[in-house]
Design a protein around this motif. Structure first.
Motif, short mmCIF file in Angstrom:
data_model
loop_
_atom_site.label_atom_id
_atom_site.label_comp_id
_atom_site.label_asym_id
_atom_site.label_seq_id
_atom_site.Cartn_x
_atom_site.Cartn_y
_atom_site.Cartn_z
N ILE B 118 30.17 42.31 49.29
CA ILE B 118 31.19 42.44 48.65
C ILE B 118 31.81 41.22 48.07
CG2 ILE B 118 33.69 43.35 48.56
CD1 ILE B 118 32.87 45.67 50.02
N ALA B 119 31.86 40.30 49.39
CA ALA B 119 32.38 38.87 49.03
C ALA B 119 31.61 38.14 48.04
CB ALA B 119 32.55 38.26 50.41
N ALA B 120 30.19 38.43 48.28
CA ALA B 120 29.32 37.52 47.35
C ALA B 120 29.37 38.07 45.86
CB ALA B 120 28.04 37.83 47.91
N VAL B 121 29.37 39.23 45.80
CA VAL B 121 29.45 39.92 44.30
C VAL B 121 30.60 39.35 43.79
CG1 VAL B 121 29.60 41.90 43.10
CG2 VAL B 121 27.89 41.59 44.64
N VAL B 122 31.93 39.86 44.50
CA VAL B 122 33.38 39.65 43.69
C VAL B 122 33.48 37.76 43.70
CG1 VAL B 122 35.74 39.98 44.16
CG2 VAL B 122 34.25 41.75 44.67
N GLY B 123 33.19 37.19 44.72
CA GLY B 123 33.30 35.76 44.56
C GLY B 123 32.32 35.29 43.37
N THR B 124 31.17 35.55 43.12
CA THR B 124 30.28 35.08 41.99
C THR B 124 31.14 35.54 40.95
OG1 THR B 124 28.62 35.53 43.59
CG2 THR B 124 28.17 35.07 41.31
N LEU B 125 31.45 36.76 40.83
CA LEU B 125 32.11 37.32 39.49
C LEU B 125 33.39 36.44 39.26
CD1 LEU B 125 31.73 41.15 39.53
CD2 LEU B 125 30.76 39.37 38.10
N ALA B 126 34.14 36.15 40.34
CA ALA B 126 35.39 35.59 40.17
C ALA B 126 35.26 34.06 39.94
CB ALA B 126 36.30 35.67 41.22
N VAL B 127 34.36 33.50 39.89
CA VAL B 127 34.17 32.10 39.76
C VAL B 127 33.22 31.73 38.71
CG1 VAL B 127 33.68 29.84 40.59
CG2 VAL B 127 34.69 31.39 42.31
#
Lengths: 290, 355
Positions: B118-127
């Motif tokens: 979750i962190a990797a996917v959301v983090g990548t999308l967010a940045v």
């Protein structure tokens, strides 16, 4: 949501449109959050304005009715109106969170100020104590305290408050440490101000700022924690309309009457979101006014 | 080098001290405050304990001795690996904990993977998402999952996937598939702080000069992000991910209650419900040791993994580092990673409290 806005601060600050000179633009989300908080405030002070019925009044043959114009959020297994119970539950949930934040704030401020201002051995001891509080996961720590104090709404609130002391204490301590070595504190001490006076007049008023801005976030966290304890059955006692307890009671009807859970659940989420949004707004205003 | 050895030793001693004090404080909170659970259990008029059993319990817990002697005896037993006996069932605490531990460890490990994904996917999308709207939406995710209590997430997953879609049975144990929904619930509930710190780390890393250098050398955006920005920006989030393991144990109390799993969380919940002190004490000892050990390991290992991370001097003590040109350059080069673990826990603490 706060957390999100804070992360985008460097980019967001440049992009954010501003009205006039000082104040940041108020968006739709800000307005919604404030409106929701006002509604909560009314529910807290005068719940009868929003829902006139008795939250504890059961009605025979009216059990588990689906949402309709008569019962906006449906009725529960005893025929009690869920909307009324959610509105009246605000008082139980919000006041418990307020107690929790007050306990955390009082404990954290005291520990943080003493630790940061006195330094030395006292600081080491208190810092280790904070490490100890942090080393036990919050929910587990509050359950330990609830075991010791006994179950109930107030005890659960106190337990959650004690569990949040560490984060308040850390923020206070770091603030006091910076202030202690600042120029004006030194000046005050050279002018012969006593330790207590320096602390009360110069350090405390300035250290309080960052701690106060932590309150909305901690308040939201406390709502989640307290509702979790109530959900497990360690907090508020039936027939209290506390939100977590309502979710717990509605759990058995998950399949047949999901609205029992949906209404208090959504209200919990919206409350926490609004509280953290308020903090974001607060910080935006602080940043622009500085 | 001497300073480093000293630092390592101090940190290990500090960690031992924290666990010891946690144990002592928990013991006194549970047993020494008014409302002794052992006595309550014996005096309970609704569920009387037979006199011969009561005598055995009184003798085992030395209830006729002063509190300080009782405490000394309990600690002595602990050092011999004896965690005492459950007040409710009379079974050995170590048996009960071990029995529940297996299924909870599986749950926690899967949940950890879920949280990382979750962190990797959301983090990548967010940045890095090329669309502004997606970036904004992704940045809302941590706040939203922080505001949603885990029991709600669990009950909604149960409603959708078990009752509406019928993919996973809510009642039967069907091997591996039954761990999926609880693990997703637990994973979501611990993810917000990790996601948030990853977003901050990636934002910070993607603004560093090396990204421009790599770009001017002709590397593609994907290669820069995958090979360089992620490696530089994910360290604080990884620290936090490791520290989350202790939270997973506490979180399992709610998740196992929602999904009717008989793990350590269930054992804990039952123990709290029946005010079964010895079990609660054992679970606290486990969680606190785990957290402190992981905290210690990350503090000691990161200078090895990433040489730019210096050893933070203990507070209140002047820096005693040898003024070697290497360390000076490292400090100038990377002021941020120098406090990687500290900043991770600091920035996460605010958001992590509620999770």
């Amino acid at each position: 949501m706060t957390v999100a806005t804070r992360a985008s601060a460097p980019a967001g600050a440049r992009r954010a449109p501003r009205t006039g000179r000082g104040l940041p633009a108020i968006g739709a989300a800000d307005a919604a959050a404030v409106l929701f908080l006002v509604l909560l405030l009314i529910a807290l002070i005068a719940p009868s304005l929003l829902a006139r019925a008795d939250p504890l009044a059961a009605a025979d043959g009216q059990g588990l009715l689906a949402p309709s114009t008569a019962h906006w959020f449906g009725t529960d297994y005893l025929g009690r109106d869920v909307y009324t119970r959610v509105v009246h539950g605000a008082r139980a949930s919000l006041s418990a969170s307020a107690v929790a934040v007050a306990v955390g704030l009082a404990g954290g401020l005291t520990l943080g100020v003493v630790s940061g201002y006195l330094g030395g051995v006292v600081d080491s001891v208190i810092s280790r104590l904070i490490d100890v509080l942090l080393s036990v996961p919050g929910l587990l720590l509050s359950m330990v305290i609830v075991v010791s104090l006994g179950f109930g709404a107030v005890n659960a609130a106190i337990a959650v408050g004690i569990s949040s002391i560490a984060s308040f204490a850390r923020v206070t301590r770091s603030g006091v440490l910076t202030l202690r070595s600042s120029g004006y504190v030194e000046a005050a001490q050279h002018q012969g101000a006593s330790r207590l006076r320096t602390l009360a007049h110069h350090i405390l008023p300035n250290a309080v700022g960052p701690v106060v801005s932590l309150i909305p976030l901690q308040f939201g966290g406390a709502i989640v924690w307290i509702s979790s304890l109530s959900f497990l059955g360690f907090g508020a006692v039936p027939p209290s309309p506390e939100w977590g307890l309502q979710v717990s009671e509605g759990r058995q009807y998950l399949l047949s009457a999901p609205w029992l859970l949906l209404a208090p659940g959504v209200v919990i989420v919206l409350t926490v979101l609004s509280a953290s949004h308020l903090q974001g707004l607060w910080e935006k205003i602080r940043r622009t006014s500085n | 080098m001497l300073a480093r050895t000293r630092y390592v030793l101090t940190r290990i001693l500090q960690a031992l001290l924290v666990v010891a004090v946690t144990y002592v404080l928990t013991y006194w909170v549970l047993f020494a405050l008014p409302g002794d659970p052992v006595k309550n259990r014996l005096d309970n008029p609704q569920n009387p304990v037979p006199p011969d059993q009561a005598r055995a319990i009184i003798e085992y817990y030395n209830l006729d001795e002063p509190a300080i002697t009782q405490f000394a005896i309990t600690v002595g037993r602990l050092l011999h690996g004896d965690l005492g006996y459950s007040l409710g069932t009379g079974r050995a605490v170590s048996d009960l904990v071990l029995q529940g531990l297996g299924s909870t460890v599986v749950l926690a490990l899967v949940a950890l993977v879920v949280a990382a994904v979750i962190a990797a996917v959301v983090g990548t999308l967010a940045v890095f998402a090329p669309w502004e709207a997606v970036r904004r939406l992704a940045r809302l995710v941590p706040g939203l999952s922080l505001a949603t209590p885990s029991f709600l997430i669990g009950l909604f997953l149960l409603q959708i996937f078990s009752y509406q879609l019928g993919w996973v049975s809510a009642l039967k144990t069907e091997g591996a598939s039954t761990v999926v929904l609880p693990a997703i619930t637990l994973g979501i509930s611990v993810s917000p702080a990790i996601t948030q710190v990853l977003i901050q780390g990636l934002t910070e890393a993607s603004g560093r000069p090396f990204v421009k250098v790599l770009r001017s050398r002709g590397l593609s955006g994907g290669a820069i992000v995958g090979r360089h920005v992620f490696r530089n920006g994910s360290i604080p989030a990884l620290t936090l991910l490791a520290l989350t393991i202790a939270d997973l144990i506490a979180g399992s109390v709610i998740v196992e209650s929602v999904f009717n799993r008989a793990g350590l969380g269930y054992v804990t919940e039952q123990a709290v419900r029946s005010q079964d002190g010895p079990i609660v004490l054992a679970v606290v000892l486990l969680a606190s040791s785990l957290y402190t050990l992981i905290n210690l390991a990350t503090d000691l290992l990161y200078p090895v993994i990433d040489p730019r991370i210096g050893i933070a001097e203990p507070p209140g003590r002047p820096a005693r580092r040898t003024p070697a040109p290497v360390s000076a350059r490292a400090a100038a080069d990377a002021p941020e990673p120098a406090s990687a673990s500290a900043s991770a826990s600091a920035s996460a603490s605010a958001s992590a409290e509620g999770a």
